[in-house]
Write a protein that holds these residues in place. Structure first.
Motif, PDB file in Angstrom:
ATOM      1  N   SER A 158     -17.805 -49.843  57.231  1.00 24.01           N
ATOM      2  CA  SER A 158     -17.951 -51.170  58.564  1.00 24.01           C
ATOM      3  C   SER A 158     -18.809 -51.897  58.371  1.00 24.01           C
ATOM      4  O   SER A 158     -19.864 -51.744  57.743  1.00 24.01           O
ATOM      5  CB  SER A 158     -18.569 -50.146  59.601  1.00 24.01           C
ATOM      6  OG  SER A 158     -18.706 -50.933  60.842  1.00 24.01           O
ATOM      7  N   LEU A 159     -18.422 -53.191  58.277  1.00 20.81           N
ATOM      8  CA  LEU A 159     -19.138 -54.438  58.074  1.00 20.81           C
ATOM      9  C   LEU A 159     -19.413 -55.108  59.541  1.00 20.81           C
ATOM     10  O   LEU A 159     -18.586 -55.561  60.165  1.00 20.81           O
ATOM     11  CB  LEU A 159     -18.256 -55.411  57.326  1.00 20.81           C
ATOM     12  CG  LEU A 159     -17.820 -54.814  55.788  1.00 20.81           C
ATOM     13  CD1 LEU A 159     -16.617 -55.529  55.169  1.00 20.81           C
ATOM     14  CD2 LEU A 159     -19.183 -54.637  54.865  1.00 20.81           C
ATOM     15  N   SER A 160     -20.615 -55.550  59.697  1.00 21.94           N
ATOM     16  CA  SER A 160     -21.073 -56.208  60.921  1.00 21.94           C
ATOM     17  C   SER A 160     -20.631 -57.640  60.719  1.00 21.94           C
ATOM     18  O   SER A 160     -21.200 -58.529  59.682  1.00 21.94           O
ATOM     19  CB  SER A 160     -22.635 -55.792  61.026  1.00 21.94           C
ATOM     20  OG  SER A 160     -22.596 -54.797  61.587  1.00 21.94           O
ATOM     21  N   THR A 161     -20.064 -58.337  61.819  1.00 26.23           N
ATOM     22  CA  THR A 161     -19.820 -59.946  61.604  1.00 26.23           C
ATOM     23  C   THR A 161     -20.164 -60.263  63.146  1.00 26.23           C
ATOM     24  O   THR A 161     -20.473 -59.421  64.037  1.00 26.23           O
ATOM     25  CB  THR A 161     -18.193 -60.051  61.542  1.00 26.23           C
ATOM     26  OG1 THR A 161     -17.519 -59.580  62.577  1.00 26.23           O
ATOM     27  CG2 THR A 161     -17.660 -59.284  60.445  1.00 26.23           C
ATOM     28  N   ASP A 162     -20.058 -61.690  63.074  1.00 29.99           N
ATOM     29  CA  ASP A 162     -20.496 -62.109  64.371  1.00 29.99           C
ATOM     30  C   ASP A 162     -19.173 -61.774  65.589  1.00 29.99           C
ATOM     31  O   ASP A 162     -19.690 -61.866  66.589  1.00 29.99           O
ATOM     32  CB  ASP A 162     -20.360 -63.745  64.207  1.00 29.99           C
ATOM     33  CG  ASP A 162     -21.613 -64.279  63.465  1.00 29.99           C
ATOM     34  OD1 ASP A 162     -22.599 -63.583  63.263  1.00 29.99           O
ATOM     35  OD2 ASP A 162     -21.311 -65.325  62.997  1.00 29.99           O
ATOM     36  N   GLU A 163     -18.081 -61.532  65.095  1.00 29.89           N
ATOM     37  CA  GLU A 163     -17.113 -61.037  66.176  1.00 29.89           C
ATOM     38  C   GLU A 163     -17.079 -59.486  66.403  1.00 29.89           C
ATOM     39  O   GLU A 163     -16.333 -58.973  67.238  1.00 29.89           O
ATOM     40  CB  GLU A 163     -15.683 -61.571  65.520  1.00 29.89           C
ATOM     41  CG  GLU A 163     -15.865 -62.888  65.706  1.00 29.89           C
ATOM     42  CD  GLU A 163     -16.035 -63.647  64.480  1.00 29.89           C
ATOM     43  OE1 GLU A 163     -16.062 -63.072  63.209  1.00 29.89           O
ATOM     44  OE2 GLU A 163     -16.627 -64.669  64.593  1.00 29.89           O
ATOM     45  N   GLY A 164     -18.205 -58.683  65.807  1.00 30.04           N
ATOM     46  CA  GLY A 164     -18.093 -57.438  65.973  1.00 30.04           C
ATOM     47  C   GLY A 164     -17.893 -56.758  64.514  1.00 30.04           C
ATOM     48  O   GLY A 164     -17.971 -57.327  63.597  1.00 30.04           O
ATOM     49  N   SER A 165     -17.601 -55.638  64.453  1.00 31.36           N
ATOM     50  CA  SER A 165     -17.453 -54.588  63.456  1.00 31.36           C
ATOM     51  C   SER A 165     -15.914 -55.254  62.674  1.00 31.36           C
ATOM     52  O   SER A 165     -15.165 -55.049  63.358  1.00 31.36           O
ATOM     53  CB  SER A 165     -17.407 -53.185  63.425  1.00 31.36           C
ATOM     54  OG  SER A 165     -18.950 -52.896  64.011  1.00 31.36           O
ATOM     55  N   HIS A 166     -16.086 -55.058  61.453  1.00 34.81           N
ATOM     56  CA  HIS A 166     -14.889 -55.383  60.688  1.00 34.81           C
ATOM     57  C   HIS A 166     -14.749 -54.212  59.855  1.00 34.81           C
ATOM     58  O   HIS A 166     -15.840 -53.673  59.056  1.00 34.81           O
ATOM     59  CB  HIS A 166     -14.931 -56.448  59.762  1.00 34.81           C
ATOM     60  CG  HIS A 166     -13.594 -56.725  59.132  1.00 34.81           C
ATOM     61  ND1 HIS A 166     -12.574 -57.026  59.204  1.00 34.81           N
ATOM     62  CD2 HIS A 166     -13.659 -56.818  57.582  1.00 34.81           C
ATOM     63  CE1 HIS A 166     -11.786 -56.941  58.023  1.00 34.81           C
ATOM     64  NE2 HIS A 166     -12.464 -56.797  57.268  1.00 34.81           N
ATOM     65  N   TYR A 167     -13.566 -53.287  59.859  1.00 30.57           N
ATOM     66  CA  TYR A 167     -13.438 -52.411  58.850  1.00 30.57           C
ATOM     67  C   TYR A 167     -12.504 -52.539  57.626  1.00 30.57           C
ATOM     68  O   TYR A 167     -11.352 -53.181  57.781  1.00 30.57           O
ATOM     69  CB  TYR A 167     -12.887 -51.014  59.794  1.00 30.57           C
ATOM     70  CG  TYR A 167     -13.670 -50.719  60.824  1.00 30.57           C
ATOM     71  CD1 TYR A 167     -15.007 -50.745  60.994  1.00 30.57           C
ATOM     72  CD2 TYR A 167     -12.770 -50.867  62.204  1.00 30.57           C
ATOM     73  CE1 TYR A 167     -15.552 -50.465  62.192  1.00 30.57           C
ATOM     74  CE2 TYR A 167     -13.464 -50.602  63.375  1.00 30.57           C
ATOM     75  CZ  TYR A 167     -14.962 -50.074  63.137  1.00 30.57           C
ATOM     76  OH  TYR A 167     -15.553 -50.316  64.458  1.00 30.57           O
ATOM     77  N   GLU A 168     -13.123 -52.010  56.484  1.00 28.53           N
ATOM     78  CA  GLU A 168     -12.230 -52.234  55.295  1.00 28.53           C
ATOM     79  C   GLU A 168     -11.920 -50.654  54.612  1.00 28.53           C
ATOM     80  O   GLU A 168     -12.970 -49.850  54.692  1.00 28.53           O
ATOM     81  CB  GLU A 168     -13.186 -52.750  54.166  1.00 28.53           C
ATOM     82  CG  GLU A 168     -13.730 -54.244  54.645  1.00 28.53           C
ATOM     83  CD  GLU A 168     -12.962 -55.338  53.904  1.00 28.53           C
ATOM     84  OE1 GLU A 168     -12.238 -55.033  52.560  1.00 28.53           O
ATOM     85  OE2 GLU A 168     -12.864 -56.568  54.321  1.00 28.53           O
ATOM     86  N   GLU A 169     -10.663 -50.608  54.291  1.00 32.63           N
ATOM     87  CA  GLU A 169     -10.114 -49.168  53.877  1.00 32.63           C
ATOM     88  C   GLU A 169     -10.655 -49.250  52.262  1.00 32.63           C
ATOM     89  O   GLU A 169     -10.186 -50.122  51.354  1.00 32.63           O
ATOM     90  CB  GLU A 169      -8.794 -49.148  54.224  1.00 32.63           C
ATOM     91  CG  GLU A 169      -8.248 -47.778  53.651  1.00 32.63           C
ATOM     92  CD  GLU A 169      -6.633 -47.728  54.004  1.00 32.63           C
ATOM     93  OE1 GLU A 169      -6.499 -46.946  54.641  1.00 32.63           O
ATOM     94  OE2 GLU A 169      -6.044 -48.755  53.610  1.00 32.63           O
ATOM     95  N   LEU A 170     -11.535 -48.249  52.036  1.00 32.76           N
ATOM     96  CA  LEU A 170     -11.802 -48.141  50.622  1.00 32.76           C
ATOM     97  C   LEU A 170     -11.037 -47.069  49.815  1.00 32.76           C
ATOM     98  O   LEU A 170     -10.747 -47.535  48.696  1.00 32.76           O
ATOM     99  CB  LEU A 170     -13.319 -47.602  50.622  1.00 32.76           C
ATOM    100  CG  LEU A 170     -14.459 -48.512  51.108  1.00 32.76           C
ATOM    101  CD1 LEU A 170     -15.777 -47.890  51.031  1.00 32.76           C
ATOM    102  CD2 LEU A 170     -14.465 -49.896  50.707  1.00 32.76           C
ATOM    103  N   ALA A 171     -10.466 -46.038  50.503  1.00 27.73           N
ATOM    104  CA  ALA A 171      -9.624 -45.234  49.919  1.00 27.73           C
ATOM    105  C   ALA A 171      -8.870 -44.356  51.333  1.00 27.73           C
ATOM    106  O   ALA A 171      -9.209 -44.548  52.160  1.00 27.73           O
ATOM    107  CB  ALA A 171     -10.506 -43.978  49.139  1.00 27.73           C
ATOM    108  N   TRP A 172      -7.697 -43.972  50.586  1.00 23.06           N
ATOM    109  CA  TRP A 172      -6.825 -43.269  51.840  1.00 23.06           C
ATOM    110  C   TRP A 172      -6.048 -42.233  51.117  1.00 23.06           C
ATOM    111  O   TRP A 172      -5.781 -42.195  49.833  1.00 23.06           O
ATOM    112  CB  TRP A 172      -5.951 -44.277  52.486  1.00 23.06           C
ATOM    113  CG  TRP A 172      -5.041 -44.948  51.641  1.00 23.06           C
ATOM    114  CD1 TRP A 172      -5.043 -46.151  50.991  1.00 23.06           C
ATOM    115  CD2 TRP A 172      -3.653 -44.715  51.342  1.00 23.06           C
ATOM    116  NE1 TRP A 172      -4.092 -46.729  50.315  1.00 23.06           N
ATOM    117  CE2 TRP A 172      -2.984 -45.714  50.593  1.00 23.06           C
ATOM    118  CE3 TRP A 172      -2.732 -43.651  51.747  1.00 23.06           C
ATOM    119  CZ2 TRP A 172      -1.733 -45.718  50.221  1.00 23.06           C
ATOM    120  CZ3 TRP A 172      -1.450 -43.641  51.187  1.00 23.06           C
ATOM    121  CH2 TRP A 172      -0.894 -44.573  50.621  1.00 23.06           C
ATOM    122  N   VAL A 173      -5.584 -41.345  51.800  1.00 25.79           N
ATOM    123  CA  VAL A 173      -4.644 -40.219  51.179  1.00 25.79           C
ATOM    124  C   VAL A 173      -3.564 -40.193  52.369  1.00 25.79           C
ATOM    125  O   VAL A 173      -3.786 -40.349  53.498  1.00 25.79           O
ATOM    126  CB  VAL A 173      -5.434 -39.020  51.207  1.00 25.79           C
ATOM    127  CG1 VAL A 173      -5.625 -38.279  52.340  1.00 25.79           C
ATOM    128  CG2 VAL A 173      -4.895 -38.078  50.001  1.00 25.79           C
TER     129      VAL A 173
END
Length: 176
Positions: A158-173
């Motif tokens: 979860s990354l905080s930005t001026d537009e709210g939270s932005h989510y980056e997928e680090l890993a998935w299954v």
């Protein structure tokens, strides 16, 4: 790094939620790329721990039945609503997966989850000045979005930005 485990909904579920994403003054409605079902909030961790959690994801997650949404609710802080959500259903498979991921986090030396797990998808964040929420809750109390297969379980940052939270997928299954 602020991390959490999540299920990203299929496009059909995101589309079905769109009619709900309005109706409360001052609410910050989730964008399609912000919608998810949190399985376990991890919190702030080092890059090393993040790598270990990502590497371990396939060991803890294999499959999941289709998940739907039924009904709505809210979370509150000190008597004031702070989030609106749609209930994930069936709950037991999600609760079981939450417990597995919580044990994995504890094995890495992280604190156990202290809050009761409520399987849900947050649809809006609320400031103290937002509201009222009761008309929205009444209007959408009968929400039913049929179960759909989710493609994967993800470790997200979860990354905080001026537009709210932005989510980056680090890993998935894959869940299929």
């Amino acid at each position: 790094m602020r991390l959490f485990y999540a299920l990203v909904p299929p496009d059909a579920m995101i589309d079905a939620l769109q009619p709900l994403l309005h109706g409360v003054e001052g609410a910050r409605w989730q964008t399609p790329c912000q919608l998810h079902i949190t399985l376990r909030y991890v919190g702030e961790v080092s890059a090393r721990i993040a790598d270990e959690l990502a590497d371990g994801l396939p060991l803890h997650v294999s499959s999941l039945p289709p998940i739907g949404l039924s009904g709505v609710g809210f979370f509150e802080t000190r008597g004031h609503p702070n989030a609106l959500w749609a209930r994930a259903d069936p709950r037991e498979p999600l609760t079981h997966l939450h417990r597995k991921l919580d044990r994995a986090c504890q094995a890495m030396g992280l604190e156990p989850e202290r809050r009761a797990y409520v399987p849900h998808m947050t649809v809006a964040r609320l400031s103290r000045n937002a509201g009222p929420v009761e008309p929205w809750l009444e209007s959408h109390a009968g929400l039913v979005i049929p179960p759909m297969p989710f493609a994967r379980c993800s470790l997200m940052e979860s990354l905080s930005t001026d537009e709210g939270s932005h989510y980056e997928e680090l890993a998935w299954v894959s869940l299929r």
